[in-house]
Design an enzyme around this catalytic site. Structure first.
Site, PDB file in Angstrom:
ATOM      1  N   TYR A   1      35.736 -54.920  42.356  1.00 28.56           N
ATOM      2  CA  TYR A   1      37.114 -54.459  42.588  1.00 28.56           C
ATOM      3  C   TYR A   1      38.098 -55.272  41.732  1.00 28.56           C
ATOM      4  CZ  TYR A   1      41.603 -53.919  45.027  1.00 28.56           C
ATOM      5  OH  TYR A   1      42.932 -53.714  45.325  1.00 28.56           O
TER       6      TYR A   1
ATOM      7  N   GLY B   1      48.573 -43.134  50.592  1.00 31.53           N
ATOM      8  CA  GLY B   1      47.921 -44.373  51.028  1.00 31.53           C
ATOM      9  C   GLY B   1      48.829 -45.228  51.898  1.00 31.53           C
TER      10      GLY B   1
ATOM     11  N   ALA C   1      44.294 -46.117  44.171  1.00 31.13           N
ATOM     12  CA  ALA C   1      43.167 -46.984  43.816  1.00 31.13           C
ATOM     13  C   ALA C   1      41.999 -46.704  44.751  1.00 31.13           C
ATOM     14  CB  ALA C   1      43.565 -48.461  43.932  1.00 31.13           C
ATOM     15  N   TYR C   2      40.826 -47.127  44.302  1.00 32.82           N
ATOM     16  CA  TYR C   2      39.650 -47.165  45.189  1.00 32.82           C
ATOM     17  C   TYR C   2      39.678 -48.577  45.773  1.00 32.82           C
ATOM     18  CZ  TYR C   2      34.689 -47.062  46.565  1.00 32.82           C
ATOM     19  OH  TYR C   2      33.501 -47.127  47.262  1.00 32.82           O
TER      20      TYR C   2
ATOM     21  N   ASP D   1      43.943 -36.059  40.575  1.00 35.22           N
ATOM     22  CA  ASP D   1      42.875 -37.064  40.507  1.00 35.22           C
ATOM     23  C   ASP D   1      43.090 -37.801  39.186  1.00 35.22           C
ATOM     24  OD1 ASP D   1      40.546 -38.530  40.065  1.00 35.22           O
ATOM     25  OD2 ASP D   1      39.281 -37.062  41.088  1.00 35.22           O
TER      26      ASP D   1
ATOM     27  N   LYS E   1      40.499 -54.059  38.514  1.00 29.67           N
ATOM     28  CA  LYS E   1      41.959 -54.232  38.473  1.00 29.67           C
ATOM     29  C   LYS E   1      42.359 -55.088  37.265  1.00 29.67           C
ATOM     30  CE  LYS E   1      44.185 -52.569  41.898  1.00 29.67           C
ATOM     31  NZ  LYS E   1      44.856 -51.256  41.837  1.00 29.67           N
TER      32      LYS E   1
ATOM     33  N   LEU F   1      50.383 -48.129  51.285  1.00 34.30           N
ATOM     34  CA  LEU F   1      51.625 -48.482  50.603  1.00 34.30           C
ATOM     35  C   LEU F   1      52.429 -47.228  50.254  1.00 34.30           C
ATOM     36  CD1 LEU F   1      53.615 -50.325  49.140  1.00 34.30           C
ATOM     37  CD2 LEU F   1      52.121 -50.200  47.120  1.00 34.30           C
TER      38      LEU F   1
HETATM   39  N1  LIG Z   1      45.313 -52.898  50.694  1.00 38.40           N
HETATM   40  C1  LIG Z   1      45.410 -54.139  50.233  1.00 38.40           C
HETATM   41  O1  LIG Z   1      45.226 -55.122  50.962  1.00 38.40           O
HETATM   42  C2  LIG Z   1      45.773 -54.364  48.785  1.00 38.40           C
HETATM   43  C3  LIG Z   1      45.815 -55.685  48.297  1.00 38.40           C
HETATM   44  C4  LIG Z   1      46.166 -55.901  46.972  1.00 38.40           C
HETATM   45  C5  LIG Z   1      46.465 -54.825  46.143  1.00 38.40           C
HETATM   46  N2  LIG Z   1      46.413 -53.552  46.642  1.00 38.40           N
HETATM   47  C6  LIG Z   1      46.729 -52.441  45.740  1.00 38.40           C
HETATM   48  O2  LIG Z   1      47.865 -51.769  46.250  1.00 38.40           O
HETATM   49  C7  LIG Z   1      47.767 -50.365  45.973  1.00 38.40           C
HETATM   50  C8  LIG Z   1      47.944 -49.574  47.263  1.00 38.40           C
HETATM   51  O3  LIG Z   1      46.885 -49.915  48.152  1.00 38.40           O
HETATM   52  P1  LIG Z   1      46.729 -49.186  49.571  1.00 38.40           P
HETATM   53  O4  LIG Z   1      46.130 -50.168  50.501  1.00 38.40           O
HETATM   54  O5  LIG Z   1      48.000 -48.469  49.913  1.00 38.40           O
HETATM   55  O6  LIG Z   1      45.603 -48.106  49.214  1.00 38.40           O
HETATM   56  P2  LIG Z   1      44.951 -47.006  50.201  1.00 38.40           P
HETATM   57  O7  LIG Z   1      45.612 -46.992  51.505  1.00 38.40           O
HETATM   58  O8  LIG Z   1      43.467 -47.189  50.113  1.00 38.40           O
HETATM   59  O9  LIG Z   1      45.335 -45.632  49.465  1.00 38.40           O
HETATM   60  C9  LIG Z   1      44.750 -45.308  48.247  1.00 38.40           C
HETATM   61  C10 LIG Z   1      45.542 -44.199  47.610  1.00 38.40           C
HETATM   62  O10 LIG Z   1      44.926 -43.884  46.355  1.00 38.40           O
HETATM   63  C11 LIG Z   1      44.706 -42.489  46.310  1.00 38.40           C
HETATM   64  N3  LIG Z   1      43.535 -42.235  45.463  1.00 38.40           N
HETATM   65  C12 LIG Z   1      42.284 -42.705  45.641  1.00 38.40           C
HETATM   66  N4  LIG Z   1      41.510 -42.245  44.636  1.00 38.40           N
HETATM   67  C13 LIG Z   1      42.293 -41.492  43.820  1.00 38.40           C
HETATM   68  C14 LIG Z   1      42.074 -40.751  42.639  1.00 38.40           C
HETATM   69  N5  LIG Z   1      40.871 -40.678  42.049  1.00 38.40           N
HETATM   70  N6  LIG Z   1      43.121 -40.086  42.084  1.00 38.40           N
HETATM   71  C15 LIG Z   1      44.335 -40.138  42.666  1.00 38.40           C
HETATM   72  N7  LIG Z   1      44.618 -40.803  43.795  1.00 38.40           N
HETATM   73  C16 LIG Z   1      43.596 -41.483  44.355  1.00 38.40           C
HETATM   74  C17 LIG Z   1      44.506 -42.047  47.743  1.00 38.40           C
HETATM   75  O11 LIG Z   1      44.768 -40.671  47.842  1.00 38.40           O
HETATM   76  P3  LIG Z   1      44.149 -39.745  49.060  1.00 38.40           P
HETATM   77  O12 LIG Z   1      44.357 -40.534  50.322  1.00 38.40           O
HETATM   78  O13 LIG Z   1      45.019 -38.522  48.996  1.00 38.40           O
HETATM   79  O14 LIG Z   1      42.721 -39.533  48.737  1.00 38.40           O
HETATM   80  C18 LIG Z   1      45.577 -42.904  48.441  1.00 38.40           C
HETATM   81  O15 LIG Z   1      46.840 -42.305  48.289  1.00 38.40           O
HETATM   82  C19 LIG Z   1      46.417 -50.183  45.294  1.00 38.40           C
HETATM   83  O16 LIG Z   1      46.610 -50.200  43.899  1.00 38.40           O
HETATM   84  C20 LIG Z   1      45.622 -51.398  45.688  1.00 38.40           C
HETATM   85  O17 LIG Z   1      44.634 -51.731  44.738  1.00 38.40           O
HETATM   86  C21 LIG Z   1      46.084 -53.309  47.945  1.00 38.40           C
END
Ligand SMILES: NC(=O)c1ccc[n+]([C@@H]2O[C@H](COP(=O)([O-])OP(=O)(O)OC[C@H]3O[C@@H](n4cnc5c(N)ncnc54)[C@H](OP(=O)(O)O)[C@@H]3O)[C@@H](O)[C@H]2O)c1
Length: 278
Positions: free
Chosen positions: A123, A10, A58-59, A34, A127, A12
């Site tokens: 969402y 992802g 995360a989703y 998964d 969380k 991060l």
């Molecule tokens: N983005 C934001 O603005 C934001 C804000 C606050 C908090 N966060 C938190 O920060 C963390 C990182 O966010 P991000 O933006 O880097 O997320 P992201 O780019 O959407 O990436 C999501 C990651 O989760 C994996 N994933 C999804 N479903 C899965 C499952 N069922 N089993 C295992 N892996 C799964 C994906 O794997 P694949 O790609 O291989 O499918 C990918 O590596 C998350 O916990 C998110 O809730 C994000």
């Protein structure tokens, strides 16, 4: 130290992989594990025996979570519980990524870690419920709440603004949601610091400073000296399926306890824009 990053593919996760040096890092995507499948989670943690698991999976489609709550709770709450159970059984420390969306946004000063959770959408609820489950399963878990991520290797707000600015003379951007934009590189460094300090409990990890999405967009346009006009609009004018907190600035008090200071979001943005267009 052996580290397992779940969600390593992802936005991060990719920054964590790039920034983490000096330790043995294994990055896993959803094809590798998964997290909804407890037996697979168990198998991989048992096989690899990491000292730290960083759970960034995360989703993250906030609007998608509204239309598919079953998936939201399975991935964002039940999956992390599976990982926490495996971490407990095999003696791994766990750092879980959570979100500013666990709050309702009704405060007018930065949220401290002990402020009550009151998520407004699916969402945020998924969380918030994950946080409660994880603290129950593994009381020494570290929960790193962050917000408004941007960085290379995936979709993010500055990227969207720049794509739109390339084809439109003016952009309407929401001006009644205030938060802390956070550069994934800085967040990754903060997380690595927390793991090295054996952090436990809830910690807020964002870039310093805050802004609205409109102010964020203005700064992006100004930094690149683009001509595009940016116009402030209300959330009501830009209705989206999921409600968003009007104010979700996270206080840095908890992070300072670990001696970690984060750069400002404007500084992070400057480095991101350099990284994006070298
Ligand atoms: N983005 C934001 O603005 C934001 C804000 C606050 C908090 N966060 C938190 O920060 C963390 C990182 O966010 P991000 O933006 O880097 O997320 P992201 O780019 O959407 O990436 C999501 C990651 O989760 C994996 N994933 C999804 N479903 C899965 C499952 N069922 N089993 C295992 N892996 C799964 C994906 O794997 P694949 O790609 O291989 O499918 C990918 O590596 C998350 O916990 C998110 O809730 C994000």
């Amino acid at each position: 130290m052996k580290v397992m990053i779940i969600g390593g593919t992802g936005l991060l996760g990719k920054a964590l992989v790039r920034e983490w040096s000096g330790d043995d890092v294994l990055a896993l995507g959803s094809r590798d594990v998964d997290i909804r499948q407890a037996a697979r989670v168990w198998e991989i943690v048992q096989g690899e025996r990491p000292q730290w698991i960083v759970l960034a999976a995360a989703y993250t489609d906030v609007d998608g979570c509204e239309s598919d709550p079953q998936r939201a709770f399975a991935v964002n709450r039940d999956g992390p519980a599976n990982v926490a159970e495996a971490a407990k059984t095999f003696g791994a420390k766990l750092l879980f990524l959570s979100s500013d969306y666990v709050f309702d946004g009704k405060k007018a000063s930065p949220y401290e870690t002990g402020d009550p959770r009151n998520p407004q959408g699916v969402y945020g609820r998924s969380k918030a419920e994950a946080e409660v489950r994880l603290l129950d399963i593994l009381p020494e878990v570290c929960i790193a709440r962050t917000s408004w991520l941007f960085g290379t290797g995936g979709k993010c707000f500055p990227d969207t603004i720049l794509k739109l600015a390339a084809t439109r003379p003016a952009l309407d951007v929401v001006d009644d949601q205030r938060g802390c934009p956070t550069y994934t590189v800085d967040l990754a460094r903060g997380i690595i610091g927390l793991c090295r300090k054996d952090a436990t409990g809830i910690v807020h990890v964002t870039n310093s400073g805050d802004c609205t999405w409109f102010e964020f967009a203005c700064e992006i346009i100004k930094s690149l000296r683009l001509e595009t006009e940016v116009r402030p609009v209300s959330s009501q004018q830009m209705a989206r399926p999921a409600p968003r907190p009007a104010y979700s600035v996270l206080a840095a008090t908890s992070l300072r306890r670990y001696g970690i200071e984060m750069p400002s979001w404007k500084d992070g943005l400057r480095r991101y824009l350099e990284e994006r267009t070298p």
